[in-house]
Motif scaffolding. Structure first.
Motif, PDB file in Angstrom:
ATOM      1  N   PHE A 185       0.840  -1.202   0.000  1.00  0.00           N
ATOM      2  CA  PHE A 185       0.000   0.000   0.000  1.00  0.00           C
ATOM      3  C   PHE A 185       0.873   1.249   0.000  1.00  0.00           C
ATOM      4  O   PHE A 185       0.643   2.190  -0.755  1.00  0.00           O
ATOM      5  CB  PHE A 185      -0.900  -0.029   1.239  1.00  0.00           C
ATOM      6  CG  PHE A 185      -1.929   1.065   1.291  1.00  0.00           C
ATOM      7  CD1 PHE A 185      -3.210   0.861   0.797  1.00  0.00           C
ATOM      8  CD2 PHE A 185      -1.626   2.302   1.838  1.00  0.00           C
ATOM      9  CE1 PHE A 185      -4.176   1.867   0.860  1.00  0.00           C
ATOM     10  CE2 PHE A 185      -2.572   3.316   1.899  1.00  0.00           C
ATOM     11  CZ  PHE A 185      -3.849   3.100   1.408  1.00  0.00           C
ATOM     12  N   ALA A 186       1.904   1.260   0.851  1.00  0.00           N
ATOM     13  CA  ALA A 186       2.784   2.414   0.956  1.00  0.00           C
ATOM     14  C   ALA A 186       3.590   2.628  -0.324  1.00  0.00           C
ATOM     15  O   ALA A 186       3.789   3.771  -0.761  1.00  0.00           O
ATOM     16  CB  ALA A 186       3.720   2.257   2.149  1.00  0.00           C
ATOM     17  N   LEU A 187       4.071   1.545  -0.928  1.00  0.00           N
ATOM     18  CA  LEU A 187       4.835   1.669  -2.172  1.00  0.00           C
ATOM     19  C   LEU A 187       3.981   2.271  -3.277  1.00  0.00           C
ATOM     20  O   LEU A 187       4.436   3.145  -4.030  1.00  0.00           O
ATOM     21  CB  LEU A 187       5.355   0.296  -2.607  1.00  0.00           C
ATOM     22  CG  LEU A 187       6.616  -0.206  -1.917  1.00  0.00           C
ATOM     23  CD1 LEU A 187       6.825  -1.694  -2.201  1.00  0.00           C
ATOM     24  CD2 LEU A 187       7.844   0.592  -2.369  1.00  0.00           C
ATOM     25  N   ASP A 188       2.740   1.802  -3.399  1.00  0.00           N
ATOM     26  CA  ASP A 188       1.861   2.322  -4.436  1.00  0.00           C
ATOM     27  C   ASP A 188       1.574   3.803  -4.219  1.00  0.00           C
ATOM     28  O   ASP A 188       1.633   4.605  -5.152  1.00  0.00           O
ATOM     29  CB  ASP A 188       0.547   1.530  -4.447  1.00  0.00           C
ATOM     30  CG  ASP A 188      -0.421   2.026  -5.500  1.00  0.00           C
ATOM     31  OD1 ASP A 188      -0.290   1.605  -6.666  1.00  0.00           O
ATOM     32  OD2 ASP A 188      -1.290   2.863  -5.163  1.00  0.00           O
ATOM     33  N   ALA A 189       1.279   4.176  -2.972  1.00  0.00           N
ATOM     34  CA  ALA A 189       0.961   5.572  -2.673  1.00  0.00           C
ATOM     35  C   ALA A 189       2.179   6.475  -2.875  1.00  0.00           C
ATOM     36  O   ALA A 189       2.068   7.572  -3.420  1.00  0.00           O
ATOM     37  CB  ALA A 189       0.439   5.683  -1.245  1.00  0.00           C
ATOM     38  N   ALA A 190       3.341   6.011  -2.427  1.00  0.00           N
ATOM     39  CA  ALA A 190       4.560   6.800  -2.612  1.00  0.00           C
ATOM     40  C   ALA A 190       4.866   6.976  -4.097  1.00  0.00           C
ATOM     41  O   ALA A 190       5.306   8.052  -4.527  1.00  0.00           O
ATOM     42  CB  ALA A 190       5.728   6.131  -1.902  1.00  0.00           C
ATOM     43  N   ALA A 191       4.634   5.929  -4.887  1.00  0.00           N
ATOM     44  CA  ALA A 191       4.870   6.019  -6.329  1.00  0.00           C
ATOM     45  C   ALA A 191       3.948   7.049  -6.968  1.00  0.00           C
ATOM     46  O   ALA A 191       4.350   7.777  -7.884  1.00  0.00           O
ATOM     47  CB  ALA A 191       4.666   4.653  -6.980  1.00  0.00           C
ATOM     48  N   GLN A 192       2.706   7.142  -6.485  1.00  0.00           N
ATOM     49  CA  GLN A 192       1.801   8.172  -6.998  1.00  0.00           C
ATOM     50  C   GLN A 192       2.323   9.568  -6.662  1.00  0.00           C
ATOM     51  O   GLN A 192       2.240  10.490  -7.476  1.00  0.00           O
ATOM     52  CB  GLN A 192       0.400   7.976  -6.415  1.00  0.00           C
ATOM     53  CG  GLN A 192      -0.302   6.722  -6.908  1.00  0.00           C
ATOM     54  CD  GLN A 192      -1.741   6.669  -6.430  1.00  0.00           C
ATOM     55  OE1 GLN A 192      -2.585   7.424  -6.896  1.00  0.00           O
ATOM     56  NE2 GLN A 192      -2.021   5.793  -5.486  1.00  0.00           N
ATOM     57  N   ALA A 193       2.852   9.727  -5.455  1.00  0.00           N
ATOM     58  CA  ALA A 193       3.410  11.024  -5.062  1.00  0.00           C
ATOM     59  C   ALA A 193       4.612  11.383  -5.930  1.00  0.00           C
ATOM     60  O   ALA A 193       4.768  12.540  -6.355  1.00  0.00           O
ATOM     61  CB  ALA A 193       3.796  11.000  -3.587  1.00  0.00           C
ATOM     62  N   VAL A 194       5.474  10.413  -6.207  1.00  0.00           N
ATOM     63  CA  VAL A 194       6.628  10.653  -7.077  1.00  0.00           C
ATOM     64  C   VAL A 194       6.156  11.060  -8.469  1.00  0.00           C
ATOM     65  O   VAL A 194       6.713  11.978  -9.089  1.00  0.00           O
ATOM     66  CB  VAL A 194       7.530   9.410  -7.142  1.00  0.00           C
ATOM     67  CG1 VAL A 194       8.599   9.567  -8.225  1.00  0.00           C
ATOM     68  CG2 VAL A 194       8.193   9.152  -5.790  1.00  0.00           C
ATOM     69  N   GLY A 195       5.123  10.407  -8.955  1.00  0.00           N
ATOM     70  CA  GLY A 195       4.575  10.766 -10.255  1.00  0.00           C
ATOM     71  C   GLY A 195       4.048  12.190 -10.282  1.00  0.00           C
ATOM     72  O   GLY A 195       4.216  12.908 -11.278  1.00  0.00           O
ATOM     73  N   ALA A 196       3.428  12.617  -9.191  1.00  0.00           N
ATOM     74  CA  ALA A 196       2.910  13.987  -9.118  1.00  0.00           C
ATOM     75  C   ALA A 196       4.051  14.995  -9.117  1.00  0.00           C
ATOM     76  O   ALA A 196       3.946  16.072  -9.715  1.00  0.00           O
ATOM     77  CB  ALA A 196       2.047  14.152  -7.872  1.00  0.00           C
TER      78      ALA A 196
ATOM     79  N   ALA B  46      10.590   1.026 -22.051  1.00  0.00           N
ATOM     80  CA  ALA B  46      10.125   1.892 -20.968  1.00  0.00           C
ATOM     81  C   ALA B  46       8.761   1.430 -20.459  1.00  0.00           C
ATOM     82  O   ALA B  46       7.814   1.296 -21.250  1.00  0.00           O
ATOM     83  CB  ALA B  46      10.038   3.334 -21.446  1.00  0.00           C
ATOM     84  N   PRO B  47       8.628   1.171 -19.160  1.00  0.00           N
ATOM     85  CA  PRO B  47       7.354   0.697 -18.610  1.00  0.00           C
ATOM     86  C   PRO B  47       6.363   1.840 -18.448  1.00  0.00           C
ATOM     87  O   PRO B  47       6.749   3.023 -18.532  1.00  0.00           O
ATOM     88  CB  PRO B  47       7.771   0.141 -17.250  1.00  0.00           C
ATOM     89  CG  PRO B  47       8.924   1.004 -16.835  1.00  0.00           C
ATOM     90  CD  PRO B  47       9.658   1.310 -18.114  1.00  0.00           C
ATOM     91  N   PRO B  48       5.091   1.543 -18.186  1.00  0.00           N
ATOM     92  CA  PRO B  48       4.129   2.606 -17.871  1.00  0.00           C
ATOM     93  C   PRO B  48       4.641   3.435 -16.699  1.00  0.00           C
ATOM     94  O   PRO B  48       5.383   2.943 -15.847  1.00  0.00           O
ATOM     95  CB  PRO B  48       2.858   1.835 -17.508  1.00  0.00           C
ATOM     96  CG  PRO B  48       2.994   0.527 -18.216  1.00  0.00           C
ATOM     97  CD  PRO B  48       4.456   0.206 -18.208  1.00  0.00           C
ATOM     98  N   ALA B  49       4.241   4.699 -16.666  1.00  0.00           N
ATOM     99  CA  ALA B  49       4.785   5.630 -15.683  1.00  0.00           C
ATOM    100  C   ALA B  49       4.647   5.119 -14.254  1.00  0.00           C
ATOM    101  O   ALA B  49       5.611   5.176 -13.472  1.00  0.00           O
ATOM    102  CB  ALA B  49       4.101   6.992 -15.824  1.00  0.00           C
ATOM    103  N   HIS B  50       3.481   4.599 -13.886  1.00  0.00           N
ATOM    104  CA  HIS B  50       3.296   4.171 -12.494  1.00  0.00           C
ATOM    105  C   HIS B  50       4.161   2.956 -12.180  1.00  0.00           C
ATOM    106  O   HIS B  50       4.708   2.855 -11.071  1.00  0.00           O
ATOM    107  CB  HIS B  50       1.828   3.857 -12.216  1.00  0.00           C
ATOM    108  CG  HIS B  50       1.564   3.543 -10.784  1.00  0.00           C
ATOM    109  ND1 HIS B  50       1.675   4.476  -9.773  1.00  0.00           N
ATOM    110  CD2 HIS B  50       1.226   2.364 -10.160  1.00  0.00           C
ATOM    111  CE1 HIS B  50       1.404   3.911  -8.608  1.00  0.00           C
ATOM    112  NE2 HIS B  50       1.131   2.634  -8.812  1.00  0.00           N
TER     113      HIS B  50
END
Length: 477
Positions: A31-42, A97-101
């Motif tokens: 859960f934390a990895l997914d949420a942190a990855a969204q923050a990095v994307g932002a 290159a993988p999808p951004a997320h």
């Protein structure tokens, strides 16, 4: 902390960002990895990290956010401190290159796996398993779960070799954009490695002791009695050996102490405000320096802030301290909007800047900033200084402050100001404060350093563990 333009540089794409949370246990690493990855994307889209984290946590819901907040923040900050390394590893280990997320989840996982196992926050197999779980749980990315598993396991098998290869790429080795590395190298040719390394080490939790309420010595005794290890690093600055939540800091809620970097505390000390003076704190939000000035002297203080939302934070911080100031919303570069015609004995010009000196606390700054921003910021600093100088009373002083390491926003600005304002006399001030480099970052830079300590660039060269700031002080004839 010096207000910097980066905090308001949000692109339309970033402003429209949407965050969605997985149906995983909120206290799980996945859960934390997914949420942190969204923050990095932002952040990649132009949003400052605090705003990105706030949006992610809001999407998680209050209950989930309470459980996951610490892990999400930790991973996001780690990932941005190692974004150059993480991106390089993705390009080396993923053929297409993988999808951004997916790429951002990999970057977050690499940030956790890059630490030696004895210093790692999580066991390597747990990071791999939970990264795969996070990808599998997101429908649009589930196809990549095998890829994520293979890439992370390949990295772990040859971890030291991959990290050694990354050292050959400057961005991957130092974790800054190429233009930033070159700018620091040009500015500090004898110490650039140490300057960059210092920005990659997380800053300590430093407190400012409220001189109206207690002394630094007495507060250290209070901390010791509660089993909190700390040391004094300035007249009012106390550095904790380990960070603790603010609600656990003795006296914080009562205004006995505030959180403020030791370098930032120089503003209140060098402003030299005395009882009875009229003082202007320009660009004042969130009010840390405002509070410090009021703790040290009984003055009539005007706290100026251009952003109405940020201006509210000044009142909130002063309320906790039990202090008052006249908070005014207005543009420091256009006094006609707000100035009542009365001169000031002291002006604190804590102007918008690149924030290059505070990247150890705000690792997103290096990725949000562009080289073209610096000339624009220099012009804005000129505009504000030119507008504020006429407000200084004869015999009064202006203290120019930036949290920057770039000479264009520091010494070059001070020389420009002295040159164009014939009635300005430059007084003694700290000048350029370089960030303190400690721990693993110091060891890492030592092997490649020329041998010149970056911190000797400070007057006095004291290793008091602070962020990077520039100070110049001028008196009106």
């Amino acid at each position: 902390m010096t207000r910097s333009a980066f905090s308001r540089r949000t692109s339309p794409k970033a402003g429209a960002a949407r965050f969605s949370m997985l149906h995983l246990a909120p206290d799980s690493l996945g859960f934390a990895l997914d949420a942190a990855a969204q923050a990095v994307g932002a952040v990649r889209a132009g949003m400052a990290l605090p705003a990105a984290l706030a949006a992610v946590l809001a999407s998680a819901g209050a209950g989930n956010a309470a459980l996951a907040r610490g892990a999400i923040q930790d991973i996001a900050y780690r990932a941005l401190r190692r974004l150059g390394t993480g991106d390089w590893l993705v390009t080396q280990l993923v053929r297409k290159a993988p999808p951004a997320h997916v790429g951002n989840v990999l970057v977050c996982a690499f940030a956790l796996l890059a630490d030696d196992e004895h210093a790692a926050a999580y066991a390597p197999y747990t990071v791999v398993d939970q990264a795969v779980t996070a990808i599998a749980a997101r429908r649009e990315c589930a196809f990549a779960k095998g890829l994520v598993n293979a890439v992370l396991r390949t990295f772990l098998r040859e971890r030291e070799a991959w990290l050694e290869k990354a050292e050959s790429d400057p961005v991957a080795a130092w974790n800054y954009p190429a233009w930033w590395i070159e700018a620091v190298r040009r500015a500090w040719p004898d110490a650039w490695q140490r300057v960059l390394a210092a920005g990659d080490a997380p800053g300590p939790l430093t407190l400012r002791v409220n001189a109206r309420r207690t002394t630094t010595a007495d507060y250290l005794q209070l901390l010791d009695a509660q089993g909190i290890e700390a040391v004094a690093i300035g007249p009012h600055a106390v550095k904790l050996a380990a960070a603790v939540p603010v609600e656990r800091i003795p006296g914080f809620a009562q205004g006995v102490v505030s959180v403020q970097d030791a370098g930032a505390q120089c503003a209140g000390e060098w402003l030299g405000a005395r009882d009875g003076m009229r003082v202007l704190d320009a660009c004042a939000a969130p009010g840390g320096k405002t509070g410090h000035v009021l703790e040290m002297a009984d003055v009539e203080l005007v706290a100026l802030e251009a952003d109405p939302a940020r201006a509210k934070r000044i009142d909130e911080n002063l309320s906790r301290l039990g202090l008052t100031a006249k908070v005014v919303v207005g543009d420091a570069g256009d006094p006609s909007q707000w100035h009542d015609g009365r001169p000031f004995d002291r002006v604190l010009a804590d102007v918008p800047c690149s924030a290059s000196g505070i990247v150890r606390r705000h690792p997103d700054v290096r990725w949000l900033r562009r080289a073209t921003d610096i000339p624009a910021l220099v012009a804005e600093q000129h505009r504000i200084l030119d507008a504020l100088w006429p407000l200084v009373a004869p015999g009064g002083e202006l203290l120019y402050v930036t949290c920057s390491l770039f000479p264009e926003e520091g010494e070059e600005q001070a020389q420009w100001f002295e040159r164009v304002h014939e009635d300005a006399v430059r007084l003694d001030a700290p000048g350029q404060l370089m960030p303190f480099c400690s721990g693993a970052a110091a060891e890492r830079s030592a092997s490649s350093s020329t041998g010149t300590r970056a911190f000797d660039l400070e007057r006095g060269g004291a290793d008091i563990d602070h962020d990077g700031f520039f100070y110049a002080r001028f008196q009106k004839r």
